[in-house]
Design a protein around this motif. Structure first.
Motif, short mmCIF file in Angstrom:
data_model
loop_
_atom_site.label_atom_id
_atom_site.label_comp_id
_atom_site.label_asym_id
_atom_site.label_seq_id
_atom_site.Cartn_x
_atom_site.Cartn_y
_atom_site.Cartn_z
N GLU A 235 -1.10 3.20 9.54
CA GLU A 235 -0.78 4.62 9.53
C GLU A 235 -0.11 5.01 10.83
O GLU A 235 -0.26 4.34 11.85
CB GLU A 235 -2.05 5.45 9.31
CG GLU A 235 -3.05 5.40 10.45
CD GLU A 235 -4.26 6.26 10.16
OE1 GLU A 235 -5.21 5.74 9.56
OE2 GLU A 235 -4.23 7.45 10.53
N GLN A 236 0.65 6.08 10.74
CA GLN A 236 1.35 6.57 11.92
C GLN A 236 0.71 7.88 12.38
O GLN A 236 0.25 8.69 11.58
CB GLN A 236 2.83 6.77 11.62
CG GLN A 236 3.54 5.45 11.37
CD GLN A 236 5.04 5.56 11.26
OE1 GLN A 236 5.61 6.62 11.50
NE2 GLN A 236 5.69 4.47 10.92
N GLN B 64 0.83 5.45 1.40
CA GLN B 64 0.11 6.42 2.22
C GLN B 64 0.54 7.84 1.85
O GLN B 64 1.68 8.06 1.42
CB GLN B 64 0.39 6.18 3.71
CG GLN B 64 0.03 4.78 4.19
CD GLN B 64 0.23 4.62 5.68
OE1 GLN B 64 0.01 5.54 6.45
NE2 GLN B 64 0.62 3.42 6.10
N ASN C 165 0.86 -1.18 0.00
CA ASN C 165 0.00 0.00 0.00
C ASN C 165 0.90 1.24 0.00
O ASN C 165 2.11 1.14 0.14
CB ASN C 165 -0.92 0.01 1.22
CG ASN C 165 -0.15 -0.11 2.51
OD1 ASN C 165 0.61 0.77 2.88
ND2 ASN C 165 -0.35 -1.22 3.21
N PHE D 89 1.39 11.29 14.59
CA PHE D 89 2.54 12.08 14.99
C PHE D 89 2.23 13.04 16.12
O PHE D 89 1.12 13.59 16.23
CB PHE D 89 3.07 12.89 13.79
CG PHE D 89 3.82 12.05 12.79
CD1 PHE D 89 3.15 11.27 11.87
CD2 PHE D 89 5.21 12.04 12.79
CE1 PHE D 89 3.84 10.49 10.96
CE2 PHE D 89 5.91 11.27 11.89
CZ PHE D 89 5.23 10.49 10.98
N SER E 190 4.16 -1.33 6.99
CA SER E 190 3.68 -0.17 6.24
C SER E 190 2.18 -0.19 6.02
O SER E 190 1.63 0.74 5.44
CB SER E 190 4.39 -0.11 4.88
OG SER E 190 4.10 -1.27 4.14
N SER E 191 1.51 -1.22 6.50
CA SER E 191 0.05 -1.26 6.38
C SER E 191 -0.65 -0.39 7.42
O SER E 191 -1.86 -0.21 7.35
CB SER E 191 -0.46 -2.71 6.52
OG SER E 191 0.07 -3.52 5.50
N HIS F 79 -2.01 11.93 8.79
CA HIS F 79 -2.35 10.95 7.76
C HIS F 79 -3.54 11.43 6.95
O HIS F 79 -4.55 11.88 7.50
CB HIS F 79 -2.68 9.61 8.43
CG HIS F 79 -3.05 8.54 7.48
ND1 HIS F 79 -4.34 8.22 7.17
CD2 HIS F 79 -2.28 7.73 6.73
CE1 HIS F 79 -4.37 7.23 6.31
NE2 HIS F 79 -3.12 6.91 6.02
N LEU G 124 -4.77 6.19 2.63
CA LEU G 124 -3.98 4.98 2.33
C LEU G 124 -4.64 4.30 1.15
O LEU G 124 -5.85 4.12 1.11
CB LEU G 124 -3.97 4.04 3.54
CG LEU G 124 -3.19 2.72 3.41
CD1 LEU G 124 -2.70 2.27 4.78
CD2 LEU G 124 -4.04 1.62 2.80
N TYR H 119 0.63 11.82 3.54
CA TYR H 119 0.55 12.60 4.76
C TYR H 119 0.68 14.07 4.42
O TYR H 119 1.27 14.45 3.41
CB TYR H 119 1.68 12.22 5.73
CG TYR H 119 1.51 10.88 6.40
CD1 TYR H 119 1.77 9.70 5.70
CD2 TYR H 119 1.12 10.79 7.73
CE1 TYR H 119 1.63 8.47 6.32
CE2 TYR H 119 0.98 9.56 8.36
CZ TYR H 119 1.24 8.40 7.64
OH TYR H 119 1.10 7.18 8.26
#
Lengths: 110, 114
Positions: free
Chosen positions: B102-103, A33, A31, B105, B99-100, A45, A48, A35
């Motif tokens: 989300e992060q 993403q 995938n 912050f 990587s699947s 985010h 995705l 940001y």
């Protein structure tokens, strides 16, 4: 090591115009993403998109993914001054973790 | 809901002085934690990540170290700062390490080494 590379590095448009940012990557992904980072703040985010998806929408955002070309694009329609920010794509690194590109700095002038 | 805190927000330190930046996460358990550094106008460089208490992985050899003394606490340290340590330090958490995921912050710490 760098995986995603965004272009252009900087983009300046007028309010109401569309903004398109591109991301190219090198290895296979599950995938990708996107940001957003306002100046001096943390990243947020946006969206995705999975490797089996070609297009995804979220409000005024449209993301496309072309796995054959190893590229993705982020389109912001009818841009606003508040969209001024840096935009990053993030993909899978060699260790399976998420790694970020250098970003596109978008400036939307009122 | 989950929140992530970083402090201090800004810091000016002389060369050779020690450093301690703190990051805490609320509202989730066993998060994966990350420290990034961002030079002016540049992308994010992953410095450290942690998948559990006491488990630290370093991505880049450098003048910094990280520790995770509690499940939701991540600390970035240095014994002696260098000019090149200046930058914007971001802490992030995610539910999984791949990587699947989300992060999320924190607001970041602006460090200036003089």
């Amino acid at each position: 090591s760098q995986q995603g590379e965004e272009d252009p590095q900087a983009l300046s448009i007028q309010e109401g115009e569309n903004a398109t940012m591109n991301c190219s990557y090198k290895t296979s992904i599950n995938n990708l993403q996107w940001y957003r980072q306002n100046s001096g703040r943390g990243l947020v985010h946006l969206i995705l998109i999975r490797s089996n998806e070609r297009e995804k929408h979220s409000g005024r955002l449209r993301v496309t993914l072309d796995t054959s070309k190893k590229s993705s694009s982020l389109l912001i329609t009818a841009s606003r001054a508040a969209d001024t920010a840096s935009y990053f794509c993030a993909t899978r690194g060699s260790q399976g973790n998420l790694i970020f590109g250098k970003g596109t700095k978008l400036s939307v002038k009122p | 809901s989950q929140t992530i805190h970083q402090w201090p927000a800004t810091l000016v330190q002389p060369v050779g002085s020690p450093l301690s930046l703190e990051c805490t996460v609320e509202g989730t358990s066993n998060p994966n934690l990350y420290w990034y550094r961002q030079a002016a106008g540049r992308g994010l460089q992953l410095l450290f990540y942690s998948v559990g208490i006491g488990q630290i992985s370093s991505e880049v050899p450098q003048n910094l170290s990280a520790s995770r003394p509690q499940d939701r606490q991540f600390i970035l340290s240095s014994k002696k700062l260098l000019l090149s340590d200046s930058g914007f330090y971001l802490c992030a958490w995610s539910k999984g390490h791949t990587s699947s995921y989300e992060q999320y912050f924190g607001p970041g710490t602006r460090l200036t080494v003089t």
